[in-house]
Structures are given as C-alpha cells and as structure tokens.
Motif scaffolding. Structure first.
Motif, PDB file in Angstrom:
ATOM      1  N   GLU A  70       0.847  -1.183   0.000  1.00  0.00           N
ATOM      2  CA  GLU A  70       0.000   0.000   0.000  1.00  0.00           C
ATOM      3  C   GLU A  70       0.885   1.236   0.000  1.00  0.00           C
ATOM      4  O   GLU A  70       1.854   1.316   0.771  1.00  0.00           O
ATOM      5  CB  GLU A  70      -0.921   0.026   1.231  1.00  0.00           C
ATOM      6  N   ILE A  71       0.568   2.175  -0.883  1.00  0.00           N
ATOM      7  CA  ILE A  71       1.333   3.406  -1.001  1.00  0.00           C
ATOM      8  C   ILE A  71       0.444   4.565  -0.580  1.00  0.00           C
ATOM      9  O   ILE A  71      -0.666   4.734  -1.109  1.00  0.00           O
ATOM     10  CB  ILE A  71       1.858   3.608  -2.432  1.00  0.00           C
ATOM     11  N   GLY A  72       0.927   5.360   0.372  1.00  0.00           N
ATOM     12  CA  GLY A  72       0.138   6.487   0.855  1.00  0.00           C
ATOM     13  C   GLY A  72       0.075   7.638  -0.118  1.00  0.00           C
ATOM     14  O   GLY A  72      -0.911   8.380  -0.150  1.00  0.00           O
ATOM     15  N   SER A  73       1.097   7.817  -0.929  1.00  0.00           N
ATOM     16  CA  SER A  73       1.114   8.876  -1.928  1.00  0.00           C
ATOM     17  C   SER A  73       1.929   8.394  -3.121  1.00  0.00           C
ATOM     18  O   SER A  73       2.881   7.628  -2.979  1.00  0.00           O
ATOM     19  CB  SER A  73       1.720  10.165  -1.362  1.00  0.00           C
ATOM     20  N   VAL A  74       1.531   8.832  -4.286  1.00  0.00           N
ATOM     21  CA  VAL A  74       2.215   8.452  -5.521  1.00  0.00           C
ATOM     22  C   VAL A  74       2.976   9.680  -6.011  1.00  0.00           C
ATOM     23  O   VAL A  74       2.430  10.524  -6.719  1.00  0.00           O
ATOM     24  CB  VAL A  74       1.220   7.948  -6.585  1.00  0.00           C
ATOM     25  N   ALA A  75       4.225   9.782  -5.583  1.00  0.00           N
ATOM     26  CA  ALA A  75       5.024  10.965  -5.912  1.00  0.00           C
ATOM     27  C   ALA A  75       5.799  10.806  -7.214  1.00  0.00           C
ATOM     28  O   ALA A  75       6.402  11.771  -7.689  1.00  0.00           O
ATOM     29  CB  ALA A  75       6.002  11.263  -4.769  1.00  0.00           C
ATOM     30  N   HIS A  76       5.783   9.608  -7.804  1.00  0.00           N
ATOM     31  CA  HIS A  76       6.527   9.365  -9.047  1.00  0.00           C
ATOM     32  C   HIS A  76       5.571   8.862 -10.123  1.00  0.00           C
ATOM     33  O   HIS A  76       4.500   8.318  -9.833  1.00  0.00           O
ATOM     34  CB  HIS A  76       7.639   8.340  -8.813  1.00  0.00           C
ATOM     35  N   LYS A  77       5.966   9.056 -11.378  1.00  0.00           N
ATOM     36  CA  LYS A  77       5.114   8.634 -12.489  1.00  0.00           C
ATOM     37  C   LYS A  77       5.175   7.125 -12.706  1.00  0.00           C
ATOM     38  O   LYS A  77       4.192   6.520 -13.123  1.00  0.00           O
ATOM     39  CB  LYS A  77       5.538   9.362 -13.766  1.00  0.00           C
ATOM     40  N   PHE A 119      -0.166  18.600  -1.133  1.00  0.00           N
ATOM     41  CA  PHE A 119       1.270  18.478  -0.908  1.00  0.00           C
ATOM     42  C   PHE A 119       1.794  17.103  -1.312  1.00  0.00           C
ATOM     43  O   PHE A 119       2.988  16.948  -1.595  1.00  0.00           O
ATOM     44  CB  PHE A 119       1.604  18.757   0.564  1.00  0.00           C
ATOM     45  N   SER A 120       0.894  16.088  -1.301  1.00  0.00           N
ATOM     46  CA  SER A 120       1.354  14.748  -1.665  1.00  0.00           C
ATOM     47  C   SER A 120       1.686  14.632  -3.147  1.00  0.00           C
ATOM     48  O   SER A 120       2.270  13.638  -3.572  1.00  0.00           O
ATOM     49  CB  SER A 120       0.275  13.716  -1.298  1.00  0.00           C
ATOM     50  N   ILE A 121       1.292  15.652  -3.934  1.00  0.00           N
ATOM     51  CA  ILE A 121       1.636  15.614  -5.360  1.00  0.00           C
ATOM     52  C   ILE A 121       3.136  15.836  -5.563  1.00  0.00           C
ATOM     53  O   ILE A 121       3.767  15.203  -6.417  1.00  0.00           O
ATOM     54  CB  ILE A 121       0.824  16.679  -6.130  1.00  0.00           C
ATOM     55  N   GLY A 122       3.705  16.727  -4.764  1.00  0.00           N
ATOM     56  CA  GLY A 122       5.120  17.025  -4.918  1.00  0.00           C
ATOM     57  C   GLY A 122       6.020  16.389  -3.886  1.00  0.00           C
ATOM     58  O   GLY A 122       7.250  16.355  -4.059  1.00  0.00           O
ATOM     59  N   PHE A 123       5.448  15.884  -2.788  1.00  0.00           N
ATOM     60  CA  PHE A 123       6.250  15.275  -1.728  1.00  0.00           C
ATOM     61  C   PHE A 123       5.819  13.827  -1.532  1.00  0.00           C
ATOM     62  O   PHE A 123       4.630  13.502  -1.626  1.00  0.00           O
ATOM     63  CB  PHE A 123       6.090  16.037  -0.408  1.00  0.00           C
ATOM     64  N   ASP A 124       6.792  12.990  -1.264  1.00  0.00           N
ATOM     65  CA  ASP A 124       6.526  11.568  -1.052  1.00  0.00           C
ATOM     66  C   ASP A 124       6.164  11.348   0.413  1.00  0.00           C
ATOM     67  O   ASP A 124       6.984  10.892   1.218  1.00  0.00           O
ATOM     68  CB  ASP A 124       7.750  10.740  -1.443  1.00  0.00           C
ATOM     69  N   TRP A 125       4.947  11.676   0.745  1.00  0.00           N
ATOM     70  CA  TRP A 125       4.463  11.531   2.127  1.00  0.00           C
ATOM     71  C   TRP A 125       3.830  10.155   2.283  1.00  0.00           C
ATOM     72  O   TRP A 125       2.658   9.942   1.937  1.00  0.00           O
ATOM     73  CB  TRP A 125       3.453  12.626   2.458  1.00  0.00           C
ATOM     74  N   THR A 126       4.575   9.235   2.832  1.00  0.00           N
ATOM     75  CA  THR A 126       4.082   7.859   2.974  1.00  0.00           C
ATOM     76  C   THR A 126       3.076   7.708   4.103  1.00  0.00           C
ATOM     77  O   THR A 126       2.440   6.657   4.214  1.00  0.00           O
ATOM     78  CB  THR A 126       5.267   6.913   3.229  1.00  0.00           C
ATOM     79  N   TRP A 127       2.924   8.722   4.952  1.00  0.00           N
ATOM     80  CA  TRP A 127       2.028   8.618   6.102  1.00  0.00           C
ATOM     81  C   TRP A 127       0.620   9.125   5.803  1.00  0.00           C
ATOM     82  O   TRP A 127      -0.178   9.285   6.717  1.00  0.00           O
ATOM     83  CB  TRP A 127       2.609   9.416   7.279  1.00  0.00           C
ATOM     84  N   MET A 128       0.301   9.357   4.539  1.00  0.00           N
ATOM     85  CA  MET A 128      -1.013   9.918   4.207  1.00  0.00           C
ATOM     86  C   MET A 128      -2.153   8.965   4.545  1.00  0.00           C
ATOM     87  O   MET A 128      -3.225   9.393   4.981  1.00  0.00           O
ATOM     88  CB  MET A 128      -1.063  10.281   2.717  1.00  0.00           C
ATOM     89  N   LEU A 129      -1.965   7.642   4.352  1.00  0.00           N
ATOM     90  CA  LEU A 129      -3.020   6.682   4.683  1.00  0.00           C
ATOM     91  C   LEU A 129      -3.300   6.675   6.179  1.00  0.00           C
ATOM     92  O   LEU A 129      -4.460   6.665   6.610  1.00  0.00           O
ATOM     93  CB  LEU A 129      -2.621   5.285   4.207  1.00  0.00           C
TER      94      LEU A 129
END
Length: 303
Positions: A22-29, A123-133
């Motif tokens: 599970e990925i909290g944010s998708v910061a890469h394409k 902010f999760s668009i530009g930062f790899d915030w794994t704690w979003m979930l």
C-alpha cells in the motif's frame, strides 16, 4: 482456475488473494516492482509449484477525474467551514452568558469536520508523504467519534427532566465506550499503518498473532468469513447505538408531550409561537435520527 494438483499442471492455480503493498502517496510517475518467490523446502514454501509464467496483480487506485473533483471539493469546503465556524463562535462569545455544553460540542464538531477536509493532499503531489493513509484514518476516526458523541449529547441536553445537564461528566457512560472503541481501532491501525511507514509490504494479516488481533478489533482485510464476522459485529454495535439513540429521542418526545398539556391555557399568539417551536424541534430530532441511520447503513455497506 484450478487447484494445485498433478492433473492441473500447466493451468492457472486457484490461489487466495494476498495483500501486496500500500502506497500512501504516488510521488513518481512510474514504479518498478521486482517479485521473487523464495523456496523453503524445510517449511514447504513454494515447493513443487512448477514454472511461473504469469502473475496477476490487482491494483486499486483513484483515477484522475475523481482526484480532481475530490481536491476541488475539499479546497472549496475548507475555507467555507472555517468562515462559518468563526462567525458562529463570535456570535456565541458576544452573548452575556458563558457558552453551554451543546454550543461547545457543535464547535468541536466543526473543528473535526475542518480537520478532515483540510486539503493536505495537494502536498502529496510534490512530496513523497508515505504517512497519508495513516493520517487519513486518524482524521476519519476523530470525526466519527465526535459525530457519535455529538448525537448523544444533543439528545441528552434536550431531556428537560434530566438532572445533570450542561456537564460533559454527565455523559461519561455514553461517550466513554465511543472513546474506548476509537482508541482500540487507533492502536490496531498503528500496528499496521505504522509499520507500513517503513515497510509498505508489511501486513498484519500475514502473522498468526496479528490475524487473531485483527479479527478481534478490525477484521476488514481478512478472508470472506472474517470480513462477514466483522460486518456482523460492527453492525450489531452500531445498531445498538442507533437503538439507544432512538430511545433517547423517544424520551425527549415524551417529555415534550407532557409539556404540551399547558399550551391550551396560553393566549393564542403565545400558543402558536410555542407550537411552532415544538414542531421545528421535533423535525430536527427526526433529521438527527435519519442522519444516524444513514451513517450506520453507509458504514456497513462500505465494508
């Protein structure tokens, strides 16, 4: 799909679904995933499965259209709710008396609603915030706990014959179980989401002890039998809460009906005024029950 037997050699195996990551944010394409099936002959893991030609993975994600609408709604609602909260609390503080418990609870519910609607997802668009979930689960838990507590206090404060009113300590028997249940769900969520902050492939369902605890507290991601057991237990608890709320509303209506006996002795203008207040109040109580019922139904169906 076939079972793992000699007769089924060369065909697709009928395997159970396993949680992968599970990925909290998708910061890469793009993401590259390397899959390895380790063989352990002593424990009998991945022994005799033959040549692996194909593996199917099920991905669940938000599409672009939903994400745009979701971001837009949260971005618009957050300042609107903040303006309403500032206006409401300013009107309360302008009164000569101190704020009562119900007014404070309404303001706290507005704070929890603002907290869950803050569009930090930008902010999760530009930062790899794994704690979003994990952060999203905490926000939802706070809001639902506050909403369930609000309904209890709202009905209790309108019981005219209740001795202890305008005091939060008078509702500890009703609000206490809600707080304990929310805390237990938070602890379980930390045991899974917390570990996933460093290891996104971790799942509490892959451990025997974790599965037993998960089935006891929050068995949503278990097998069909465990999921059904959770839905039944959660549905029973929510239905008991709803029935208790209905009982409180019934007591409020009974108290109001007892007070209505004095209305014929009033003047016509005053009687019409109080009859209008009672009608609007009863309508508001019925709307409260309808919202509680829809919340219970949504929670059960969504699981």
């Amino acid at each position: 799909m076939n079972e793992q037997t000699l007769e089924s050699e060369g065909r697709h195996y009928d395997c159970d679904f396993l949680p992968f990551m599970e990925i909290g944010s998708v910061a890469h394409k793009y993401y590259l995933i390397n899959i390895r099936l380790p063989v352990n002959e002593r424990k009998g893991i991945n022994v005799g499965i033959g040549e692996i030609k194909d593996i199917r993975l099920v991905g669940i994600h938000q599409n672009g259209g939903f994400t745009k609408v979701w971001f837009a709604m949260k971005t618009f609602l957050t300042p609107s709710i903040l303006i309403i909260m500032v206006w409401y609390w300013r009107r309360i503080t302008l009164m000569t008396r101190a704020p009562v418990l119900l007014e404070k609870v309404i303001f706290a519910l507005g704070i929890s609603m603002t907290f869950i609607n803050i569009p930090v997802e930008w902010f999760s668009i530009g930062f790899d915030w794994t704690w979003m979930l994990l952060f999203g689960d905490i926000r939802q838990g706070i809001f639902y706990a506050m909403l369930l507590s609000f309904w209890i206090i709202f009905c209790g404060e309108h019981m005219m014959d209740q001795n202890e009113r305008n005091r939060l300590s008078g509702y500890w028997k009703q609000v206490g179980p809600i707080a304990v249940g929310s805390f237990c769900l938070f602890i379980f969520d930390m045991c899974e989401r917390g570990v996933q902050l460093k290891n996104p492939f971790y799942s509490i369902w892959t451990t025997e002890v974790g599965t037993e605890l998960a089935v006891s507290f929050y068995p949503v991601r278990a097998g069909p039998a465990h999921s059904m057991a959770f839905i039944i237990v959660a549905g029973i608890c929510l239905c008991l809460y709803f029935l208790f709320l209905c009982f409180m509303v019934f007591q409020v209506f009974r108290n109001i009906s007892g007070k209505q006996s004095s209305l014929p002795a009033m003047s016509k203008a005053r009687r019409l005024h109080y009859e209008g207040l009672i009608f609007r109040f009863k309508f508001l109580m019925l709307i409260t029950l309808a919202c509680a019922a829809m919340t219970v139904i949504f929670f059960i169906v969504s699981q």
